[in-house]
Design an enzyme around this catalytic site. Structure first.
Site, mmCIF file in Angstrom:
data_model
loop_
_atom_site.group_PDB
_atom_site.id
_atom_site.type_symbol
_atom_site.label_atom_id
_atom_site.label_comp_id
_atom_site.label_asym_id
_atom_site.label_seq_id
_atom_site.Cartn_x
_atom_site.Cartn_y
_atom_site.Cartn_z
ATOM 1 N N CYS A 5 15.911 -6.379 10.510
ATOM 2 C CA CYS A 5 15.874 -7.318 9.782
ATOM 3 C C CYS A 5 14.390 -7.328 9.455
ATOM 4 O O CYS A 5 13.598 -6.967 10.804
ATOM 5 C CB CYS A 5 16.931 -8.395 10.069
ATOM 6 S SG CYS A 5 16.739 -9.994 11.222
ATOM 7 N N CYS A 51 13.789 -9.589 13.162
ATOM 8 C CA CYS A 51 13.291 -8.212 14.579
ATOM 9 C C CYS A 51 11.961 -7.849 14.143
ATOM 10 O O CYS A 51 11.647 -7.864 15.614
ATOM 11 C CB CYS A 51 14.407 -7.230 14.326
ATOM 12 S SG CYS A 51 15.985 -7.243 14.241
ATOM 13 N N ASP A 98 -14.072 4.248 -13.821
ATOM 14 C CA ASP A 98 -15.465 5.548 -13.817
ATOM 15 C C ASP A 98 -15.278 6.901 -14.151
ATOM 16 O O ASP A 98 -15.946 7.617 -13.745
ATOM 17 C CB ASP A 98 -16.649 5.116 -13.334
ATOM 18 C CG ASP A 98 -15.910 5.212 -11.419
ATOM 19 O OD1 ASP A 98 -15.105 5.043 -11.087
ATOM 20 O OD2 ASP A 98 -17.134 5.283 -10.817
#
Length: 500
Positions: free
Chosen positions: A26, A29, A437
């Site tokens: 998670c 961690c 462009d």
């Protein structure tokens, strides 16, 4: 430390390194690993992304080294492998095996949990079938739940221990606390003199199964997002044709090429490395770099880039940039760094996640006390408290932003859009004007004939037929566009001979 974690001599500690971190479950961690790395006196800055399981570390090579950083991560309860071409295949194999292992455990957990879940549903619907009563027997539920709780759910206990050891409690602590409380309370009611009708074995098993399901979807999504980088890597040639001093040609692997080598590139082949044309003339498809569909003319002393495609002529080039220095490698590196970068809003989510655990535990304790005070029912008070623990998971809070960045930059790279970092992606939402462009950005990316007008001829159809036949075997984008248009307009095309 395993051999796979040893950095080879060819990896240069140039004050910036990427590490694949193994074992994180998670965002807390990743925050813990980041703190561990930043405590090293030689580390200038460390950023760890849970979304792509990578650590980006800038460090002073005179004060620390790669092996020291890996050892720090290992002492924190995780592991790490240098993220370079030497370990990439090994890491991909490990990630694939990890996903397969997670899938297998998810299937087993679902099979063990399903009878109890279905039994509960049918009982609520008023069914008195024999199998419904059977799955509600305490010892049956104990047999079904125990492997889910302590074998399949062992990942949560390990994660909880690691996070507490690193003083950064995470969602694993909440899951372990909640499911263990439900399991032990059910065991007491079923076998130690409590109320045998108050069994919540299925709650702990189903909760673990659902969290595993979320983890599986999350890991699979991240593995699919990584395909964008793999597609870029596939543009790199695996071999090259080297010309020695005597003019002999030999096929070598791309790793054997050294700066200054003369390389022969045939039409239709990818340019193997960045270099300069020393002989020959050709057109090169550089659309993967520029988005321009029209090939670029290349002759003497023209610069060419790895991953682009030689279209029409045989050329000899002199290698000038190799490996991680090539243009394509820098693009891949930029995409990887963008996927691991943090957007400004992520810092807010991280701060909230950091205080989430103590807040949830406090609310759970208050729920326990208040429910018991109002109802004087210890069973109801415990279950309400357990419910707070298991549903208050900060996963989405900490994971939403990094996962969105990872998926967004990955999809962008796959479609030719390179995003510099998470901050740039976040600032796009505030854009009110966009200036383009490059041909191919808002067009199809290839020429298309829109109108055909024949001058000084009596038959427009005859002129189109001849022109289409001449362009039948053309490799030029404009020639291909003419052929596509003409072949749709003409019923048949004459054969062309002596074309020069």
């Amino acid at each position: 430390m395993s051999k796979t974690n040893q950095s080879p001599k060819t990896v240069h500690a140039d004050e910036r390194i990427r590490l694949n971190v193994i074992g994180m479950t998670c965002t807390n961690c990743s925050a813990g690993v980041e703190r561990v790395l930043n405590r090293d006196k030689g580390v200038e800055k460390a950023s760890v992304s849970f979304a792509n399981k990578r650590a980006m570390v800038s460090f002073d090579s005179t004060k620390t080294d790669i092996d020291t950083l890996i050892k720090r991560i290992q002492r924190a309860g995780f592991d790490a492998i240098v993220d370079d071409e030497f370990h990439r295949e090994e890491m991909e194999a490990a990630q694939k095996a990890s996903l397969q292992k997670l899938q297998n455990r998810l299937i087993i957990s679902a099979l063990l949990s399903a009878p109890m879940l279905l039994g509960m549903i049918f009982q609520m619907l008023g069914s008195n079938a024999g199998w419904v009563n059977f799955v509600h027997t305490p010892w049956v539920q104990l047999l079904l739940t125990t492997p889910v709780q302590f074998w399949i759910g062992s990942r949560f206990y390990k994660g909880a221990y690691t996070s507490l050891k690193n003083r950064s409690p995470n969602m694993d602590v909440l899951v372990a606390l909640g499911t263990t409380a439900a399991f032990l309370y059910s065991f007491y009611n079923g076998f130690l003199g409590g109320n045998p009708h108050h069994l919540y074995f299925e709650s702990s098993a189903v909760i673990i199964t659902l969290i595993l399901l979320g983890n599986f979807f999350e890991e699979r999504a991240k593995s699919r997002t990584g395909a964008a980088i793999k597609e870029l890597m596939e543009l790199q040639a695996k071999t090259a044709i080297r010309i020695d001093e005597e003019g002999n040609e030999s096929e070598i692997t791309i790793e054997e090429v050294v700066i200054g080598d003369l390389l022969l590139v045939h039409p239709g082949k990818n340019i193997p490395v960045d270099g300069v044309v020393v002989k020959g003339h050709s057109t090169i498809d550089e659309s993967m770099l520029t988005g321009e569909s029209i090939p670029v003319e290349k002759g003497g002393e023209s610069e060419v880039f790895s991953g682009t495609i030689n279209q029409s002529g045989i050329i000899t080039l002199r290698a000038t940039k190799l490996g991680h220095e090539s243009t394509l490698a820098r693009i891949i590196k930029m995409v990887e760094e963008a996927q691991g970068s943090q957007a400004p809003i992520q810092k807010i989510a991280d701060r909230v996640s950091a205080i989430f655990f103590p807040t949830v535990v406090t609310i759970a304790l208050l729920t326990l006390v208040i429910t018991w005070f109002i109802t004087h029912d210890s069973a109801k008070a415990i279950m309400h408290s357990v419910a707070v623990l298991v549903i208050a998971c900060p996963c989405a809070l900490g994971l939403a932003t990094p996962t969105a960045i990872m998926v967004g930059t990955g999809l962008g790279a796959r479609n030719g859009i390179l995003i510099k970092n998470g901050e740039a992606l976040e600032r796009v939402s505030k854009t009110n004007a966009l200036i383009l462009d490059k041909t191919g950005t808002i067009t199809e990316g290839q020429p298309e004939v829109t109108d055909f007008i024949a001058l000084n001829t009596t038959s427009e159809q005859e002129a189109l037929t001849i022109l289409t036949a001449l362009e039948r075997n053309s490799e030029h984008p404009l020639g291909k566009a003419i052929y596509r248009y003409g072949s749709a307009q003409c019923d048949s095309l004459p054969e062309v001979s002596n074309f020069n």
